[in-house]
Design an enzyme around this catalytic site. Structure first.
Site, PDB file in Angstrom:
ATOM      1  N   ASP A 203       1.020  -1.195  -0.035  1.00 53.69           N
ATOM      2  CA  ASP A 203       0.097   0.039  -0.012  1.00 53.69           C
ATOM      3  C   ASP A 203       1.062   1.386  -0.187  1.00 53.69           C
ATOM      4  O   ASP A 203       2.193   0.994  -0.034  1.00 53.69           O
ATOM      5  CB  ASP A 203      -1.052  -0.030   1.362  1.00 53.69           C
ATOM      6  CG  ASP A 203      -0.289   0.054   2.525  1.00 53.69           C
ATOM      7  OD1 ASP A 203       1.103   0.304   2.589  1.00 53.69           O
ATOM      8  OD2 ASP A 203      -1.006   0.298   3.594  1.00 53.69           O
ATOM      9  N   ASP A 205       1.232   4.445   2.284  1.00 49.57           N
ATOM     10  CA  ASP A 205       0.989   5.270   3.650  1.00 49.57           C
ATOM     11  C   ASP A 205       1.452   6.631   3.687  1.00 49.57           C
ATOM     12  O   ASP A 205       2.880   7.073   3.355  1.00 49.57           O
ATOM     13  CB  ASP A 205       1.973   4.629   4.732  1.00 49.57           C
ATOM     14  CG  ASP A 205       1.698   3.032   4.742  1.00 49.57           C
ATOM     15  OD1 ASP A 205       0.711   2.927   4.959  1.00 49.57           O
ATOM     16  OD2 ASP A 205       2.514   2.276   4.203  1.00 49.57           O
ATOM     17  N   ASP A 288      -3.221   4.517   2.547  1.00 51.44           N
ATOM     18  CA  ASP A 288      -3.534   4.846   3.895  1.00 51.44           C
ATOM     19  C   ASP A 288      -3.351   6.283   4.162  1.00 51.44           C
ATOM     20  O   ASP A 288      -2.022   6.764   3.917  1.00 51.44           O
ATOM     21  CB  ASP A 288      -2.844   4.223   5.088  1.00 51.44           C
ATOM     22  CG  ASP A 288      -3.381   2.645   5.297  1.00 51.44           C
ATOM     23  OD1 ASP A 288      -4.567   2.551   4.949  1.00 51.44           O
ATOM     24  OD2 ASP A 288      -2.683   1.839   5.667  1.00 51.44           O
TER      25      ASP A 288
HETATM   26  P1  GTP Z   1       3.934  -2.732   3.100  1.00 49.57           P
HETATM   27  O1  GTP Z   1       2.836  -1.740   3.111  1.00 49.57           O
HETATM   28  O2  GTP Z   1       3.363  -4.201   2.942  1.00 49.57           O
HETATM   29  O3  GTP Z   1       4.910  -2.485   1.992  1.00 49.57           O
HETATM   30  O4  GTP Z   1       4.822  -2.604   4.470  1.00 49.57           O
HETATM   31  P2  GTP Z   1       4.772  -1.411   5.632  1.00 49.57           P
HETATM   32  O5  GTP Z   1       5.756  -1.656   6.397  1.00 49.57           O
HETATM   33  O6  GTP Z   1       4.398  -0.176   4.968  1.00 49.57           O
HETATM   34  O7  GTP Z   1       3.345  -1.958   6.435  1.00 49.57           O
HETATM   35  P3  GTP Z   1       1.839  -1.153   6.665  1.00 49.57           P
HETATM   36  O8  GTP Z   1       1.448  -0.268   5.430  1.00 49.57           O
HETATM   37  O9  GTP Z   1       1.040  -2.194   7.046  1.00 49.57           O
HETATM   38  O10 GTP Z   1       2.368  -0.288   7.866  1.00 49.57           O
HETATM   39  C1  GTP Z   1       3.188   0.595   8.001  1.00 49.57           C
HETATM   40  C2  GTP Z   1       3.510   0.951   9.176  1.00 49.57           C
HETATM   41  O11 GTP Z   1       2.406   1.623   9.884  1.00 49.57           O
HETATM   42  C3  GTP Z   1       3.690  -0.211  10.232  1.00 49.57           C
HETATM   43  O12 GTP Z   1       4.916   0.139  10.955  1.00 49.57           O
HETATM   44  C4  GTP Z   1       2.659  -0.303  11.118  1.00 49.57           C
HETATM   45  O13 GTP Z   1       3.277  -0.873  12.303  1.00 49.57           O
HETATM   46  C5  GTP Z   1       2.102   1.008  11.143  1.00 49.57           C
HETATM   47  N1  GTP Z   1       0.735   0.950  11.073  1.00 49.57           N
HETATM   48  C6  GTP Z   1      -0.169   0.403  10.332  1.00 49.57           C
HETATM   49  N2  GTP Z   1      -1.477   0.515  10.662  1.00 49.57           N
HETATM   50  C7  GTP Z   1      -1.422   1.470  11.812  1.00 49.57           C
HETATM   51  C8  GTP Z   1      -2.228   1.924  12.799  1.00 49.57           C
HETATM   52  O14 GTP Z   1      -3.605   1.774  12.557  1.00 49.57           O
HETATM   53  N3  GTP Z   1      -1.735   2.690  13.630  1.00 49.57           N
HETATM   54  C9  GTP Z   1      -0.436   3.085  13.735  1.00 49.57           C
HETATM   55  N4  GTP Z   1       0.142   3.753  14.787  1.00 49.57           N
HETATM   56  N5  GTP Z   1       0.385   2.394  13.201  1.00 49.57           N
HETATM   57  C10 GTP Z   1      -0.158   1.545  12.012  1.00 49.57           C
HETATM   58 MN    MN Z   2       2.699   0.167   3.847  1.00 50.75          MN
HETATM   59 MN    MN Z   3      -0.536   0.898   5.348  1.00 55.68          MN
END
Ligand code: GTP
Ligand code: MN
Ligand code: MN
Length: 364
Positions: A203, A205, A288
């Site tokens: 995704d 972020d 996100d």
């Molecule tokens: P990929 O998207 O698979 O490439 O990996 P990513 O590391 O970006 O994972 P992800 O998008 O799921 O999450 C990114 C970061 O945001 C991670 O460190 C999560 O712990 C954090 N995260 C995800 N959802 C939440 C949430 O609802 N609240 C908080 N505080 N952190 C979040």
């Molecule tokens: Mn991510």
């Molecule tokens: Mn995410």
């Protein structure tokens, strides 16, 4: 014991005390352990899952390729079971246990279902118990789906095709443009895996803030409505800010991952770039969006950069070693009874008495 021994001699016990690069030399081992971690998670064994994740994370931080179990020495965080798996992979190239898991109907089905946006382990597990095995089963048996899951199913293929960095950057620009319309001076920051240097992710972020505290309020809904009116949003659900400083810190170990920022879980419609999407013209991408007031921005950035395991370890370190409560909003010192403000990620590491770990070394 080989000349390399012991590779892990100087390994610090918490992942947030180590540097963990994206690329490392023990991929087959970490893959095996992470499969078992995932499978344990699928059966609700959080403790077992964490143990495998910890072991994998330690191997990712080793300075070289492991060729014999003895090289590890008495490493912290690698248990009996993980050692057995490591030994099997080192000796035979594969672990029979891991291969069995990968072939099992349960693992495969759980994997298939949890890859649907909006489907977690609990839902996937229930469906599995009910005898559902395929995406077609879900449709044919008229399984009750939330609006989020329906969108997840509709865009299943796209959402399980990795998002390229270039695509993430385009989406960042789209959001930046919308943000400028409503709040000039506000910034959009790419966090998550891309900030850690990953070339692709599941995704995008994005963190929004404005240098003047309070100005960011209400920004997200305007931005999302505008993008929606331009036909750029295929799905979204938003959550209002529910963070209140006067409530004091959350108890440690309470809400682990979720924070209370104003945020939006969405699926964007991204116009095709290059040859990949050219056949159809667009691609669905998970995005996100999170809004943080500037005073909390460094905490939000640290919390949203990941990896998940790095974050978990930071919080565990803060609690156990410093009697502090860290979340994506604040850092609270329970001995001094005060919040420790920070203007940068570096300052948060300083408060914690940790050496600064740059984003690209947080791939724990
Ligand atoms: P990929 O998207 O698979 O490439 O990996 P990513 O590391 O970006 O994972 P992800 O998008 O799921 O999450 C990114 C970061 O945001 C991670 O460190 C999560 O712990 C954090 N995260 C995800 N959802 C939440 C949430 O609802 N609240 C908080 N505080 N952190 C979040
Ligand atoms: Mn991510
Ligand atoms: Mn995410």
């Amino acid at each position: 014991v080989s000349a390399l021994a012991p590779l892990g001699q100087q390994m610090a016990p918490y992942a947030c005390q180590r540097r963990t690069p994206l690329l490392h030399s023990n991929q087959p081992l970490t893959e095996a352990l992470e499969t078992l971690a995932e499978d344990a998670g699928f059966s609700g064994s959080e403790g077992r899952s964490l143990a495998f994740t910890r072991a994998a994370s330690v191997l990712k931080a080793l300075p070289g390729r492991l060729s014999a179990l003895e090289e590890l020495g008495p490493l912290p965080g690698i248990g009996e079971h993980s050692r057995r798996v490591i030994q099997d992979v080192l000796e035979d190239g594969v672990s029979v246990e891991v291969e069995r898991v990968k072939l099992s109907e349960r693992y495969r089905t759980m994997k298939l279902f949890t890859k649907i946006f909006g489907v977690g382990v609990r839902t996937a597990s229930r469906w599995y118990q009910e005898g559902l095995r395929t995406l077609v089963d879900l449709q044919e048996r008229n399984t009750k789906l939330t609006r989020q899951q329906q969108a997840g199913l509709r865009h299943y293929e796209d959402l399980n095709t990795p998002v390229e960095r270039g695509e993430a950057e385009s989406i960042g620009r789209m959001v930046q443009e919308a943000v400028q319309r409503f709040l000039p001076g506000a910034s959009v920051t790419l966090a998550g895996g891309f900030r850690r240097g990953k070339p692709h992710g599941h995704d995008v972020d994005l963190l929004l803030t404005h240098p003047e505290a309070g100005r960011e309020a209400g920004l997200l809904s305007r931005v999302v409505s505008w993008l929606d009116s331009q036909g750029l949003i295929l799905y979204q659900h938003s959550q209002e800010n529910s963070f209140a400083l006067h409530e004091g810190p959350e108890p440690p170990g309470g809400r682990d991952v979720l924070d209370r920022f104003e945020r939006c879980f969405s699926i964007f419609r991204l116009e095709a770039q290059g040859r990949l999407g050219a056949a159809r013209g667009w691609k669905a991408v998970r995005v996100d969006l999170v809004v943080a007031p500037v005073g909390q921005f460094p905490f939000a950035l640290l919390g949203w950069t990941g990896s998940r395991h790095f974050e978990r370890e930071l919080r565990r370190f803060a609690g156990h070693e410093r009697k502090m409560v860290l979340n994506s909003h604040t850092l609270y010192d329970t001995r001094l009874n005060l919040f420790l403000p920070a203007a940068s990620e570096e300052e948060i590491f300083q408060h914690l008495g940790l050496e600064y770990v740059p984003p690209t070394q947080r791939n724990a």
